[in-house]
Design a protein around this motif. Structure first.
Motif, PDB file in Angstrom:
ATOM      1  N   VAL B 320       0.867  -1.183   0.000  1.00  0.00           N
ATOM      2  CA  VAL B 320       0.000   0.000   0.000  1.00  0.00           C
ATOM      3  C   VAL B 320       0.902   1.231   0.000  1.00  0.00           C
ATOM      4  N   PRO B 321       0.413   2.362  -0.516  1.00  0.00           N
ATOM      5  CA  PRO B 321       1.261   3.560  -0.562  1.00  0.00           C
ATOM      6  C   PRO B 321       1.519   4.119   0.827  1.00  0.00           C
ATOM      7  N   HIS B 322       2.669   4.741   0.962  1.00  0.00           N
ATOM      8  CA  HIS B 322       3.074   5.294   2.259  1.00  0.00           C
ATOM      9  C   HIS B 322       3.769   6.637   2.010  1.00  0.00           C
ATOM     10  N   ALA B 323       3.445   7.611   2.829  1.00  0.00           N
ATOM     11  CA  ALA B 323       4.078   8.934   2.684  1.00  0.00           C
ATOM     12  C   ALA B 323       4.576   9.404   4.030  1.00  0.00           C
ATOM     13  N   TRP B 333       8.177   8.762  -0.361  1.00  0.00           N
ATOM     14  CA  TRP B 333       7.093   8.082  -1.073  1.00  0.00           C
ATOM     15  C   TRP B 333       7.505   6.641  -1.258  1.00  0.00           C
ATOM     16  N   MET B 335       6.281   2.206  -1.085  1.00  0.00           N
ATOM     17  CA  MET B 335       5.234   1.181  -1.051  1.00  0.00           C
ATOM     18  C   MET B 335       5.571   0.238   0.087  1.00  0.00           C
ATOM     19  N   GLN B 346      -3.022   2.161   7.836  1.00  0.00           N
ATOM     20  CA  GLN B 346      -1.924   2.875   7.208  1.00  0.00           C
ATOM     21  C   GLN B 346      -1.393   3.913   8.183  1.00  0.00           C
ATOM     22  N   MET B 349      -0.766  10.403   7.425  1.00  0.00           N
ATOM     23  CA  MET B 349      -0.091  11.142   6.357  1.00  0.00           C
ATOM     24  C   MET B 349       0.541  12.416   6.908  1.00  0.00           C
ATOM     25  N   ILE B 352      -0.429  18.623   4.631  1.00  0.00           N
ATOM     26  CA  ILE B 352      -0.797  18.863   3.230  1.00  0.00           C
ATOM     27  C   ILE B 352       0.264  19.689   2.515  1.00  0.00           C
ATOM     28  N   LEU B 355       2.525  17.298   1.039  1.00  0.00           N
ATOM     29  CA  LEU B 355       1.963  16.374   0.057  1.00  0.00           C
ATOM     30  C   LEU B 355       1.609  17.039  -1.269  1.00  0.00           C
ATOM     31  N   LEU B 356       1.361  18.354  -1.255  1.00  0.00           N
ATOM     32  CA  LEU B 356       0.811  18.963  -2.447  1.00  0.00           C
ATOM     33  C   LEU B 356       1.776  19.213  -3.610  1.00  0.00           C
TER      34      LEU B 356
END
Lengths: 289, 441
Positions: B320-323, B333, B335, B346, B349, B352, B355-356
């Protein structure tokens, strides 16, 4: 005898008798992908779809990921929950950031918020060899809640794609294939060639349907669609949305990459793309298809 | 970031939600010394374990002495913890946050004075309520159920009712039991696969029956085949979700059992089989299970699908994705393998703002060295792609990021987004070297 005749008439009237279509009817209905070039029809949401990246090369795999992301966002937005998008094979894994959309709306002020629907729906399957990849793709099509399977389709032959075509009844599989396999036979119901470009200094893409199986509207053949990445310009909508109807064929000098990979004769993608930096704009003559 | 107990230095430990959850479950099991049932609290907030000590006052010599003992044990373990005894689990959690190491005998005014944060609501609820001047539980109570539900749904008011003891609390207790075993000895050694499969099926049926009777689901199953004149063969399966489905477990076992070499001579064959559930957790009975004796009448579940994929492709094949906020893109970034049952789905996060920023659709891993020509201002003007130097039509950057100094890394990286050869490319500059890290394809 009369009763049997009535039953036969009823069946004929219901339209269930006819020449069987090579495209199996999917359990899921068609998907609204927001491409006006498809002339109002929606993309059939089952079967094998293929996408070839024009930048893709044998030495450096750069698959047509934007089309996979576009369809994945569409599927996640329209499918009922719970839903899952499965990405099979490392070459078919997008950058995780591309799974996050941004929302900008009144609620909570004019602040950007993340749309993590695709992020939470995505499951990545690490399948290495061709046999494992094919098995994992077929398994993914059977996964509960799967709305789209995106798989690395490199090396799949006609038999393998037929097998996937039979398995893909509940949801479609989009095979991301390298450009040098563009001439290989396949059971895919539709085959796209995706060209990366730019629009208003942002990444944008144009895709052209280079093969359409019988059972789909013939006008789709040669239809061109385009979309772009509205990551940071969204307004009350998911940022990643390719819904803009600015499409189409336009004359331009041949792109150097096309000659390098030798697109075969008759492939419309060989003459369709924009000059880098040119805006995507509808042609004066309307839709070519 | 954590602190090394030996050297006292700060060390970086990557956040692992699954390992965190396993450790918390183990800690909840350890806490069974204080009461007959313990549970890991899953509501938002700091990690917490609830212990049901109802009726145990006499055993501990009073609640005060129990709290002293717990506090002493936490100090000994080096854990920064707070605790309290109150009328229910939700009330205890509020008390632990607001009146640490105290015994709360009544649902009186103390709860009204407690801050909203201690109620373990979703983080945005206390922030939104603070904007309209609601900062304590008492003020929130005065708003009323309807006003809260209109804005935030049923959750916050239900949480308040739990803390007040006005709603029924459920606890998913940590199961302290050891392994469950079922064994079968053959009359003599056998090399027949049908006999082996029937023996394992028989043991599995009994194991499933015992799991169902105790309301448990297995997470880790082992089959041991004892041989007459050789070392035993052990086969193990780890499950994504707790299961006691006979068909599910058998479908996992069958392919591996078929591959077991049974020997050429019947005298060297299998003497006995033993099926063991090594790890199990509580699992509520399902309606279909009560009616038909099986929970699998509605087709394969998501958990079963996960198990089948993992069995063939390996335990880390599903990701699954992970940040996380990190200047290193590979760490930022990633997996991560899909978490096991019961674990937090998960990791949270990052903000923002992290992340943006724009990132490519495809990552080139590992990055490839590229030749880039720059102008006097060190902006890229030409880049070699597919064997030819391509003019850069547009370039955005540099996006300058400092290296992770806490890992001993030094220097800065510049990242550029360049338009060349008909597409956008993601380039990184380290000193004089340029690397292709991704593309918008």
């Amino acid at each position: 005898m009369q009763a049997i005749q009535q039953q036969v008439d009823a069946v004929l009237a219901s339209g269930r008798v006819g020449v069987p279509s090579p495209i199996p009817a999917g359990n899921a209905g068609p998907m609204q992908v927001g491409w006006p070039a498809l002339q109002g029809a929606d993309l059939p949401w089952h079967g094998v779809h293929e996408a070839f990246g024009a930048l893709d090369a044998a030495a450096l795999r750069l698959p047509a990921m934007s089309m996979a992301l576009h369809l994945a966002w569409r599927a996640v937005m329209q499918a009922p929950s719970p839903h899952r998008v499965l990405w099979v094979g490392r070459h078919a894994w997008p950058h995780p950031r591309a799974l996050l959309g941004s929302l900008r709306g009144l609620r909570g002020g004019w602040r950007q918020r993340l749309d993590a629907r695709l992020w939470h729906a995505s499951v990545f399957v690490d399948a290495g060899g061709l046999v494992d990849r094919l098995w994992a793709t077929e398994m993914s099509l059977q996964a509960p809640g799967a709305v789209l399977v995106v798989a690395d389709g490199a090396g799949l032959n006609l038999t393998a794609t037929r097998r996937l075509q039979l398995a893909a009844t509940a949801c479609p599989v989009l095979l991301l294939r390298p450009a040098h396999e563009a001439a290989s036979p396949s059971a895919a119901i539709i085959r796209w060639r995706v060209q990366a470009g730019t629009h208003q200094d942002q990444p944008a893409w144009t895709a052209r349907a280079v093969r359409v199986r019988s059972g789909l509207p013939p006008a789709w053949l040669d239809a061109a669609v385009s979309w772009d990445a509205w990551w940071e310009r969204g307004s009350d909508a998911v940022a990643w949305e390719g819904i803009l109807p600015r499409v189409n064929t336009m004359d331009r000098p041949q792109h150097p990459m096309e000659s390098e990979h030798g697109t075969h004769a008759g492939d419309p993608a060989a003459v369709v793309a924009r000059r880098p930096g040119d805006p995507i704009a509808p042609p004066a003559g309307g839709l070519a298809a | 970031m954590s602190r090394d107990r030996c050297s006292g230095k700060a060390v970086e430990v990557p956040f692992d939600a699954a390992a965190d959850d396993r450790a918390l479950n183990a800690f909840a099991g350890w806490c069974l010394r204080y009461g007959p049932a313990t549970a890991v609290e899953r509501s938002p907030g700091p990690a917490a374990v609830c212990v049901n000590v109802r009726g145990c006052e006499g055993v501990h010599g009073g609640w005060g002495r129990l709290l002293q003992r717990v506090q002493r044990d936490m100090d000994r373990l080096g854990l920064h913890a707070s605790g309290a005894v109150a009328g229910g689990a939700a009330a205890s959690l509020v008390a632990a946050a607001h009146h640490s190491w105290q015994v709360i005998q009544d649902h009186g005014e103390w709860l009204d004075q407690a801050p909203l944060d201690s109620l373990r609501l979703s983080p945005q609820v206390p922030v939104a309520l603070a904007e309209v001047g609601v900062r304590t539980i008492g003020q929130m109570r005065r708003l009323g159920a309807q006003a809260l539900a209109d804005r935030f749904g049923e959750g916050p008011w239900h949480r308040l009712q739990l803390a007040l003891g006005q709603a029924t609390e459920g606890m998913t207790s940590v199961v302290p039991q050891g392994p469950l075993r079922c064994a079968l000895a053959f009359d003599g050694p056998t090399a027949r696969p049908e006999a082996l499969q029937q023996g394992v099926q028989s043991c599995l049926q009994r194991l499933v029956h015992r799991l169902r009777r105790r309301c448990l689901g297995s997470l880790h199953v082992r089959v041991q085949l004892r041989r007459a004149s050789a070392a035993p063969t052990r086969l193990e399966w780890r499950l994504a979700r707790p299961s006691r489905g006979l068909r599910h477990l058998w479908r996992l076992m069958q392919p591996d059992l078929e591959r077991v070499h049974l020997g050429h001579d019947p005298a060297e064959g299998i003497e006995a089989v033993q099926v063991t559930s090594l790890r199990h957790v509580s699992m509520a009975p399902g309606q279909a299970e009560l009616l038909h004796g099986s929970v699998e009448s509605q087709g394969p579940s998501w958990a079963e699908w996960i198990d089948r994929v993992r069995q063939r492709l390996g335990g880390v094949s599903l990701r699954v994705p992970h940040a996380q906020a990190d200047p290193d893109q590979a760490r930022a970034w990633a997996m991560r393998p899909m978490a096991d049952a019961g674990a937090a789905a998960q990791a949270p996060m990052p903000s923002i703002e992290f992340l943006l920023p724009l990132r490519p659709t495809v990552r080139v891993a590992p990055p490839r060295a590229v030749e880039v020509a720059c102008d006097a201002r060190r902006r890229p003007v030409q880049v070699r792609l597919r064997g030819a130097l391509q003019p850069v039509l547009a370039a955005e950057g540099p996006d300058r990021v400092e290296a992770a100094w806490w890992r001993g890394e030094q220097g800065t990286h510049d990242r550029w987004r360049v338009l060349a050869d008909g597409a956008w490319w993601w380039l990184r500059r380290d000193g004089a070297a340029w690397w292709l890290e991704g593309a918008w394809t």
